[in-house]
Design an enzyme around this catalytic site. Structure first.
Site, PDB file in Angstrom:
ATOM      1  N   HIS A  54      46.223   4.541  69.176  1.00  0.00           N
ATOM      2  CA  HIS A  54      45.211   5.015  68.232  1.00  0.00           C
ATOM      3  C   HIS A  54      43.848   4.507  68.695  1.00  0.00           C
ATOM      4  O   HIS A  54      43.751   3.461  69.346  1.00  0.00           O
ATOM      5  CB  HIS A  54      45.484   4.462  66.837  1.00  0.00           C
ATOM      6  CG  HIS A  54      46.639   5.096  66.143  1.00  0.00           C
ATOM      7  ND1 HIS A  54      46.723   5.129  64.773  1.00  0.00           N
ATOM      8  CD2 HIS A  54      47.746   5.714  66.611  1.00  0.00           C
ATOM      9  CE1 HIS A  54      47.838   5.744  64.415  1.00  0.00           C
ATOM     10  NE2 HIS A  54      48.483   6.097  65.517  1.00  0.00           N
ATOM     11  N   GLU A  56      41.440   3.034  67.122  1.00  0.00           N
ATOM     12  CA  GLU A  56      41.089   1.692  66.650  1.00  0.00           C
ATOM     13  C   GLU A  56      41.786   0.601  67.467  1.00  0.00           C
ATOM     14  O   GLU A  56      41.163  -0.393  67.834  1.00  0.00           O
ATOM     15  CB  GLU A  56      41.486   1.498  65.172  1.00  0.00           C
ATOM     16  CG  GLU A  56      40.833   2.451  64.219  1.00  0.00           C
ATOM     17  CD  GLU A  56      41.682   3.669  63.885  1.00  0.00           C
ATOM     18  OE1 GLU A  56      41.705   4.075  62.715  1.00  0.00           O
ATOM     19  OE2 GLU A  56      42.325   4.238  64.811  1.00  0.00           O
TER      20      GLU A  56
END
Length: 169
Positions: A54, A56
């Site tokens: 992901h 993040e």
């Protein structure tokens, strides 16, 4: 020069566009330390075939390497979509003090939508959260991406049926 949340979110949107351009869900993240960008990333789950790539998480990993520390104190993460439980957990574990996100995620968001993990006093760290920065623009990226994906799937199905009909003739 101190930049605004909108300025940094625009940069996160640029990262999201990179993801969308390669067929990934268009989510982007950047991490800022002392008004300097120390990491930037976008989703790569489809490309990497790895569930944890992901935006993040990859931005956090880069920032840890850049600061040579797992504690990302005095940083802000900007992300185009409300973090999921995995990403919210990584934000807490890395001690990021401030989170700014664009669009809410009604299906997986764990900052406001489904849970409030980043502000749960039972954890040993809480985050200052700013939501809705360029939310419409961030949300539109996702809406457009999934609309196009559905249209491509529908067209493939139509072409497959057409080929089957031609084979029958």
């Amino acid at each position: 020069m101190k930049h605004t949340d909108e300025y940094y979110m625009e940069l996160a949107i640029e990262e999201a566009n990179k993801a969308g351009s390669i067929g990934e869900v268009p989510i982007g993240a950047i991490i800022v330390h002392d008004d300097q960008i120390i990491s930037s990333a976008h989703n790569l789950r489809e490309t990497s075939k790895n569930a944890v790539t992901h935006a993040e998480l990859m931005a956090i990993q880069q920032a840890c390497e850049k600061l040579d520390n797992w504690r990302l104190e005095n940083t802000t993460i900007y992300v185009t979509l409300e973090p999921c439980p995995m990403c919210a957990g990584a934000i807490l574990q890395s001690r990021i003090p401030r989170v700014v996100y664009g669009a809410r995620d009604a299906k997986a968001g764990c900052v406001h939508s489904l849970y409030t993990l980043l502000n749960d006093a039972r954890f040993n760290h809480e985050c200052d959260v700013t939501e809705g920065v360029l939310a419409e623009q961030c949300g539109q990226l996702l809406t457009d991406f999934f609309r196009e994906l559905r249209a491509r799937k529908k067209e493939k199905k139509r072409l497959r049926k057409l080929a089957e009909l031609q084979d029958e003739l």
